[in-house]
Write an enzyme that holds these catalytic residues in place. Structure first.
Site, PDB file in Angstrom:
ATOM      1  N   ASP A 180      -8.118  -3.843  -6.089  1.00  0.00           N
ATOM      2  CA  ASP A 180      -8.144  -4.705  -4.908  1.00  0.00           C
ATOM      3  C   ASP A 180      -9.023  -4.105  -3.815  1.00  0.00           C
ATOM      4  O   ASP A 180      -8.990  -4.534  -2.670  1.00  0.00           O
ATOM      5  CB  ASP A 180      -6.723  -4.953  -4.389  1.00  0.00           C
ATOM      6  CG  ASP A 180      -6.030  -3.685  -3.884  1.00  0.00           C
ATOM      7  OD1 ASP A 180      -6.666  -2.606  -3.897  1.00  0.00           O
ATOM      8  OD2 ASP A 180      -4.851  -3.757  -3.503  1.00  0.00           O
ATOM      9  N   SER A 218       0.828  -1.200   0.000  1.00  0.00           N
ATOM     10  CA  SER A 218       0.000   0.000   0.000  1.00  0.00           C
ATOM     11  C   SER A 218       0.868   1.259   0.000  1.00  0.00           C
ATOM     12  O   SER A 218       1.702   1.439  -0.888  1.00  0.00           O
ATOM     13  CB  SER A 218      -0.958  -0.041   1.194  1.00  0.00           C
ATOM     14  OG  SER A 218      -1.935   0.964   1.098  1.00  0.00           O
ATOM     15  N   HIS A 226      -7.194  -5.815  -0.844  1.00  0.00           N
ATOM     16  CA  HIS A 226      -6.064  -5.075  -0.295  1.00  0.00           C
ATOM     17  C   HIS A 226      -5.554  -5.651   1.024  1.00  0.00           C
ATOM     18  O   HIS A 226      -4.349  -5.618   1.289  1.00  0.00           O
ATOM     19  CB  HIS A 226      -6.477  -3.607  -0.098  1.00  0.00           C
ATOM     20  CG  HIS A 226      -5.324  -2.660  -0.051  1.00  0.00           C
ATOM     21  ND1 HIS A 226      -4.504  -2.423  -1.136  1.00  0.00           N
ATOM     22  CD2 HIS A 226      -4.852  -1.878   0.955  1.00  0.00           C
ATOM     23  CE1 HIS A 226      -3.583  -1.532  -0.809  1.00  0.00           C
ATOM     24  NE2 HIS A 226      -3.768  -1.186   0.456  1.00  0.00           N
TER      25      HIS A 226
END
Length: 312
Positions: free
Chosen positions: A256, A109, A278
């Site tokens: 995602d 991320s 994610h």
């Protein structure tokens, strides 16, 4: 005769021992990379909270087969640059502790641009950067939040206060309460505009096309990326529904749930269509990931082995 043969065999074994040891050292374990691996968490991330890893079960799995693994602890909410400087300090400490010359950075991320910052300012200290669900070209979710909470607005103040309160609790339980927190700084970094500005300063590995690959090697640093392309994956996971809702921000664009597939591309794209959202990409929540997809832990092990085979 038997005693003579035994002595001969022992002598041969002793003569070959240095070569066998060297071979074992060269081959190592499946995940035994040349340089230490540093895992870098994303937004609202942590090293550990109450004994639970952000990269759930990943550090232990990498260490089990020979890797030296460190988990970075940077601000849960702040700009890429501030987080990057924090990571750079930790990289220096890791090199001092291990005696290694470089590290392999793996960022999830916002951990992606955080790692890229270090590779950008000190490429001599970084062997590779791998991004997982990386916010390399911004996030539509961040764009929407910024749209409903424009700079200087009441909604921005409220959003910052809520995020700040959550982070204080998180920091307390993770033992990182001394780190600065700037939710608005993080938000600005994760928007499309913020990412484009960051990429102008740190372009290494970033694709020049909309959805292609970037340079595999830049300034001596090897770049890799992979991501998921699903939102709802396991009905038992309490975060799968929120991921599905957030994924609506991307419309028909594969994502995602927080990052569009094409936005995650960096350097060599290993794969961009895993059936993971994610949080699944870090084996969360608590390993409740899709039942019919490769384990996320396996992907980290495979990447470590890829780095090992590349001499990294």
């Amino acid at each position: 005769m038997n005693r003579l043969l035994s002595r001969s065999a022992l002598l041969i074994a002793l003569l070959l021992l240095p070569f066998a040891s060297a071979l074992a050292s060269t081959n190592g374990g499946y995940t035994q990379t040349r340089y230490p691996i540093v895992l870098v968490h994303g937004l609202f991330g942590f090293g550990q909270v109450l004994g639970v890893d952000y990269f759930y079960q990943v550090p232990g799995a990498l260490k089990a087969d020979g890797a030296q693994v460190f988990v970075a602890e940077v601000s849960a909410t702040d700009s890429n640059e501030v987080r990057g400087e924090q990571l750079l300090q930790q990289v220096r400490q890791i090199l001092a502790i291990t005696g290694a010359q470089k590290v392999n950075l793996i960022g999830h991320s916002q951990g992606a641009p955080t790692a890229r910052y270090v590779a950008g300012v000190r490429p001599d200290l970084v062997a590779s950067v791998t991004t997982v669900g990386g916010v390399n070209k911004g996030s539509a979710v961040a764009d929407i939040v910024r749209g409903v909470a424009p700079p200087g607005s009441v909604s921005e103040t409220v959003a910052a206060a809520v995020a700040g309160a959550f982070v204080k609790v998180l920091a307390f339980f993770s033992g990182t309460s001394d780190l600065p927190q700037q939710p608005i700084g993080a938000l600005n970094s994760l928007t499309t505009a913020g990412s484009l500005a960051f990429n102008a300063k740190f372009p290494a590995g970033v694709p020049t096309s909309a959805c292609g690959e970037g340079d595999y090697v830049a300034n001596g640093v090897r770049y890799y990326s992979w991501t998921g392309a699903a939102t709802t994956t396991n009905v038992l996971d309490p975060l799968t529904v929120p991921m599905g809702v957030l994924g609506l921000a991307f419309g028909s664009t594969p994502s995602d749930g927080l990052v569009a597939v094409c936005s995650s591309h960096l350097g060599q794209v290993i794969r961009d269509d895993y059936k993971m959202n994610h949080v699944n990409e870090i084996n969360q929540s608590f390993g409740l990931v899709g039942l019919f997809e490769v384990s996320p832990v396996t992907l980290y092990r495979q990447q470590a082995n890829r780095l090992k085979n590349a001499g990294l």
